[in-house]
Design a protein around this motif. Structure first.
Motif: not given
Length: 190
Positions: A78-83, A180-183, A55-58
């Motif tokens: 900018n990575e918020i989450l990159d499991s 502005t984000y992607a996941y 999973a990711f949230h950038v």
């Protein structure tokens, strides 16, 4: 089939485990059965098929200039989450999961234009080809979302996010993490 009726199943003396079933066997509950964990807090170990990972949230750490009349790859840096360390946020700005399955992917953007304009779209691409596009008319500072479910083979498939705008000049892609984000994440059991 035999029926075993008991009040409690406990491990034998000197053991901590009770094994139900065997290799490649399923434990089934009768229709209408309720499994109640409310009286204690069980510890569970889930196999990889029961996790929504990778999973990711950038997001963007700053505005990105989007040229007029051109399709531009969004540089999610900018990575918020990159499991599973599957998102490259420094060079290719792409997600390469390394685990096969069906993935839910989403992007949301806002362009800082200061005025309305037309002929814009988002694209989520798999291996360089559009999987889904979202056309929209840019209304002053509005946000737009594009999402899809896509099958990824887990070894060489990758996903990238693109935006096209036709405002007459370059405009900035807003860096506000709320706009502005992607996941994305792998769907359980898919």
């Amino acid at each position: 089939m035999s029926t075993l009726e008991v009040g409690t199943i406990a491990p034998i003396s000197g053991s901590n485990d009770v094994t139900l079933g065997g290799s490649s066997k399923n434990i089934k509950f009768a229709s209408g059965t309720t499994v109640d964990f409310s009286t204690n807090t069980p510890t569970t170990t889930l196999g990889s098929t029961m996790k929504n990972t990778p999973a990711f949230h950038v997001t963007r750490s700053g505005n990105q200039s989007i040229s007029n009349d051109a399709t531009t790859k969004i540089q999610w840096n900018n990575e918020i989450l990159d499991s599973d360390n599957a998102f490259d946020s420094s060079t290719n700005y792409r997600f390469t999961p390394q685990v096969s399955g069906q993935y839910y992917l989403c992007m949301h953007t806002r362009l800082n234009t200061g005025s309305d304009f037309e002929n814009n779209y988002h694209a989520i691409r798999k291996n360089g080809s559009d999987v889904v596009q979202s056309y929209f008319k840019q209304v002053y500072y509005n946000g737009v979302e594009c999402s899809t479910i896509v099958s990824l083979n887990g070894s060489s498939d990758y996903v990238e996010f693109f935006i096209y705008q036709e405002a007459g000049s370059s405009v900035d892609l807003d860096s506000n993490n709320q706009n502005t984000y992607a996941y994305g994440y792998r769907l359980i059991g898919a």
